[in-house]
Design a protein around this motif. Sequence first.
Motif, short mmCIF file in Angstrom:
data_model
loop_
_atom_site.label_atom_id
_atom_site.label_comp_id
_atom_site.label_asym_id
_atom_site.label_seq_id
_atom_site.Cartn_x
_atom_site.Cartn_y
_atom_site.Cartn_z
N SER A 9 0.84 -1.20 0.00
CA SER A 9 0.00 0.00 0.00
C SER A 9 0.87 1.25 0.00
O SER A 9 0.64 2.19 -0.77
CB SER A 9 -0.90 -0.03 1.23
OG SER A 9 -1.38 1.23 1.52
N TYR A 10 1.92 1.22 0.84
CA TYR A 10 2.85 2.36 0.89
C TYR A 10 3.49 2.59 -0.47
O TYR A 10 3.56 3.71 -0.98
CB TYR A 10 3.91 2.07 1.95
CG TYR A 10 5.05 3.03 1.97
CD1 TYR A 10 4.94 4.26 2.59
CD2 TYR A 10 6.26 2.71 1.36
CE1 TYR A 10 5.97 5.14 2.60
CE2 TYR A 10 7.30 3.59 1.37
CZ TYR A 10 7.17 4.80 1.99
OH TYR A 10 8.20 5.68 1.99
N ALA A 61 1.49 11.47 1.74
CA ALA A 61 0.34 10.60 2.00
C ALA A 61 0.81 9.18 2.28
O ALA A 61 0.30 8.51 3.18
CB ALA A 61 -0.60 10.63 0.80
N ALA A 62 1.80 8.73 1.50
CA ALA A 62 2.33 7.38 1.72
C ALA A 62 2.92 7.26 3.12
O ALA A 62 2.68 6.29 3.84
CB ALA A 62 3.38 7.05 0.67
N LYS A 63 3.65 8.29 3.50
CA LYS A 63 4.27 8.27 4.83
C LYS A 63 3.20 8.27 5.91
O LYS A 63 3.28 7.53 6.89
CB LYS A 63 5.18 9.50 4.96
CG LYS A 63 6.22 9.37 6.02
CD LYS A 63 7.30 10.41 5.85
CE LYS A 63 6.73 11.79 6.01
NZ LYS A 63 7.74 12.82 5.80
N LYS A 64 2.18 9.09 5.68
CA LYS A 64 1.12 9.19 6.68
C LYS A 64 0.43 7.84 6.83
O LYS A 64 0.20 7.36 7.96
CB LYS A 64 0.12 10.25 6.24
CG LYS A 64 -0.96 10.54 7.26
CD LYS A 64 -1.83 11.68 6.77
CE LYS A 64 -2.89 12.02 7.77
NZ LYS A 64 -3.75 13.11 7.28
N ALA A 65 0.10 7.20 5.70
CA ALA A 65 -0.55 5.91 5.77
C ALA A 65 0.31 4.92 6.53
O ALA A 65 -0.18 4.18 7.39
CB ALA A 65 -0.82 5.39 4.35
N PHE A 66 1.58 4.93 6.25
CA PHE A 66 2.48 3.98 6.89
C PHE A 66 2.54 4.23 8.39
O PHE A 66 2.44 3.30 9.19
CB PHE A 66 3.87 4.12 6.27
CG PHE A 66 4.68 2.88 6.35
CD1 PHE A 66 4.31 1.74 5.67
CD2 PHE A 66 5.82 2.84 7.12
CE1 PHE A 66 5.05 0.59 5.73
CE2 PHE A 66 6.57 1.68 7.20
CZ PHE A 66 6.18 0.56 6.50
N VAL A 67 2.68 5.49 8.77
CA VAL A 67 2.86 5.80 10.19
C VAL A 67 1.58 5.52 10.96
O VAL A 67 1.61 4.91 12.04
CB VAL A 67 3.30 7.27 10.36
CG1 VAL A 67 3.23 7.68 11.80
CG2 VAL A 67 4.69 7.44 9.82
#
Lengths: 142, 645, 259
Positions: free
Chosen positions: B155-156, B171-177
């Motif tokens: 997903s990231y 956004a990718a970072k946010k999803a991951f965190v």
Amino acid sequence: MTGVLHNYLIVGSVLFVMGMLGFLTRRNLILMMLSAEMMLHGVSLNLVAFSRAHGNYQGQAFTAFILTVAACEAGLSLALILALYRRRGTLDVTAWTDLGEAPAELPTIPEHDAPHIEQEFPRLKPTGHLPEVPEEETAARV
Amino acid sequence: MSEPIDQLTAWLIPLAPLASAVIIALFGKLFGEGSHRLTVTGLLIAFFCAARVLVMKETSDGTGVVLRGPEWMSVGALQIFADIRIDTMTAIMLCMVTFVSTLVAIYASGYMHGQPGYPRFFAALSLFVFSMCMLVLSNNFLMLFVFWEAVGLCSYLLIGFWFSKPSAAAAAKKAFVVNRIGDFGFMMGIFLLLMTFGTLDYDSVFKMAGDVAEQHPQTITIICLLLFVGAMGKSAQAPLHVWLPDAMEGPTPVSALIHAATMVTAGVYMVARCTPLFVHAPTAQLVVAGVGAVTALLAAFMGMTQYDLKRVLAYSTVSQLGLMFLGLGSAVVSHDLATAAVTASMFHLFTHAFFKALLFLGAGSVMHAMGDVIDMRRFSGLRRLMPKTHITFLCGSLALAGFPLLSGFWSKDEVLAAVMAGTHEGTHQGYFKLLAAAGLITSLLTAFYTFRAYFMTFWGEERIPEEAGHHAHESPASMTTPLMILAIPALLIGGLLGPTGFFGNFLGHTVGLGHEGEHHLHWDVMAISAGVALAGIFGAWLFYVQSPGLAKAGRTALAPLYHLSLNQLYLDQLFTWIIVKPLWVLGWIGLMIERFVIDALLDFIAWVPNLVGKALRPLQNGLVQSYALVMALGLAAILAAMMLR
Amino acid sequence: MSVEWIKSHWTLLVPLLMGALALAWMMPRQGKPRPIAAGLMGLAAVGCAGFFLLKPGPEMVESALFFLFAGTAIVAAGLMITSHNPVYAALWFALVTLSVCGLFLLQSAPFLSAATIIVYAGAIIVTFVFVIMLARQSGAAFYDQSSEQPTWATFASFLLLGGMLVCLGDWRGQSGSDGGMGGGMLKVPAVWQDRELNPNPLSTLPDTEAGVKAAGTMRGLGRSLFGDYLFAVEIAGTLLMVATIGSVAIAPRRAQGGL
């Protein structure tokens, strides 16, 4: 009939030490070489005296060889001194300290450009110090 | 379980996508724009294998088969095998995942055409399908966790596919965190599970659950709550839902597949899979239901005012996921109804996957035609320009809104029925009245915002943004064909499987779920939800087609609510101030410690030899006489030592 | 190192300290001429040393000659290493060489005496002076007007000299009060008496009256050098040739208008 060995030894050692003192203090390359020759004189005197005391020719033969080597040494050293003189135009021995540590100050430590808190992406601070890269080089890398 | 299931068939399901992922990752440059063929081939193989597994006798009749895989690790008494488990729930999930992902891959071959990194996209997509299949197939909690993380990684990778775009990277970072927070809870839950049960295998854990629950009822509750925290992160339940709307920065096929149809349902799947645990933790189930209801309502509320078409759908996904959790939590009502509640949620998950993927792909088609413009205020009246997209999007919208007799209607109806049962049965009737009200309001809002989006996009005067250029026409066949294929299950599959009781009976074979018994049709609930859906659709028509002035008036009249919804309840700002800023301060303190304590120490360590060197430096001045002097002193010292000996 | 020790060695320490002070004082410093007081102190140190440390031998004339040559050598050496002018230093060195040759003569080494005069005074000094003249800047060179680390160098040198003299004094103490081995011949190792086993038979004088008389003759030295040390002599000749070639190779070619 013979000289007193002890006296000769004392004179020899005095000559040796004075030659050494000259070698240590004089700044003129030629005088340094002369002082070294004087040290050889002290040693030769020692050998000759012992040769006499022992009653054989070994000391004298050794001295003859010292003479030979001293002659070689003088020739070579003069050639070297001339070469050095051609380089720097001086006989000063202190002109030839290139292999020594330059009496430099400690390198100054550059301030770290650590990121400000307002920055969006924090960067890890590298361990130790960044090598300093000239500006034109960094510009060329981009 | 008399004869072994066809091993090759079972293993091919995850391994075919994995093989295509590896091949594309290694030789992607060779395939270039042909990379999608490998992915589609791999996914088709997986789909046919999954379909074969679905109709196998062992799957449909027995309670499941465990295929022994290689031993993964052996630590003390704990042995972990890379087993795969096949039962009815797995088979349903596999079929759904592989079917939707095959269509999405075909769609993406048109959508991603000409994008740099084309092979990378398909490699990640294949890897995702592999991870998702293994997540579903896993037979123990550790494997579940590993592939849980693997789908998060994919997903990231896919959200950040356009990594050069700062918003996508963020956004990718946010999803991951945000997912890490949930995963932390999940991991704690697994640790506690291991401590309590001493094993991580589903069968052993579920078998022991009853006994353990009698001895340590609190422990079971805590385990269930921690597992649910993990599900909250992955399935975007409030307050951890904030990553999902931002995840729409990724390519639209990714949004359709991962952030609507499959990955985000992993949390629902996990809770459903752990039903044998959750039935022993009524408190946890009440929490699940409550969180689900709150999420459903809030997300629907936030979805009402968004102008970004994909964000509307994202909030709708969050809302529907909340509804599923509400259904799962309703299993607490009574033991007899537990199976019905879980079945209802899984059924909703199943139907939702089809129509939500359809909606996202339709939105992607619109976006493709409009030159990547997704703001609904900038285009309208596209129904004549893009007839196929229009019709299929309408199908999806009707299904999502719960229009009578379509897929969403049946599944939502069953979830609502399970919740309604709690209002007159069990010990928490008052609580369930609130939940039922929330569910009904959510249904109303869902119908409203879905058709708001539909009307704003396809009705009204025809307007096209200038970015569209010459793209402003119907999308290519590679994109519309999957839309049309998906429209069929979106419309019909609910009606075919739900009211006939076929789905419930089939799923009932799964371990831990009893047979549902006689399937009832809840006429009262059906009537209410049909009315609510029609009311929502009518409201949207009234506001956005019939008299657009009404919408403006409503906006003015309810300005505070409108802004609250538009700004997503200011949750992002709240998190920034409560969590992110303090962390910044903490980081700043760490930075100061790094600079003034650790670095100072290091500099000191470097400074000491530096100083010593500086002190000894004059000795090495390069002057022959200095060295000779030291020799003379040394000679004198030796002589002195000999004399004094 | 106690007061006791200093008391028993004061005859040694006094001339040593005086000589050290005098030499350190006389070292070239910023072009100032050598102070006369320092010169007087140096002379006093030499005198003290001669009076305290040296013992006159049995023969009057020989002793007188020894004191003359030794005094000349040491004073000339002191003047040489403190001279401001390298040409004078070279001349003082020539005087040292001549005095040492005189001492060689007293020690029955006439050939070495002559050879040293020829090689040093006749060849080396001339070459040195030639080079000095050649490299001479106009006026006195600044580096001849100052000295490097004079204090430390004097300290180290006289520490070494003191050590050597103390060792010599102790040795004399062990071998009797008649001036050590001055009077007679050292014992030749017993095995060497057998001429077959003696590694250097031609260099050893027989312990007879005739042998003692033969000591110091050029004939004897010649037999030793070209008998026992024939190979060494040949190698020394080779060394001289190599050094000649090396000097020619190293010495810079005369550049136009330069040295």
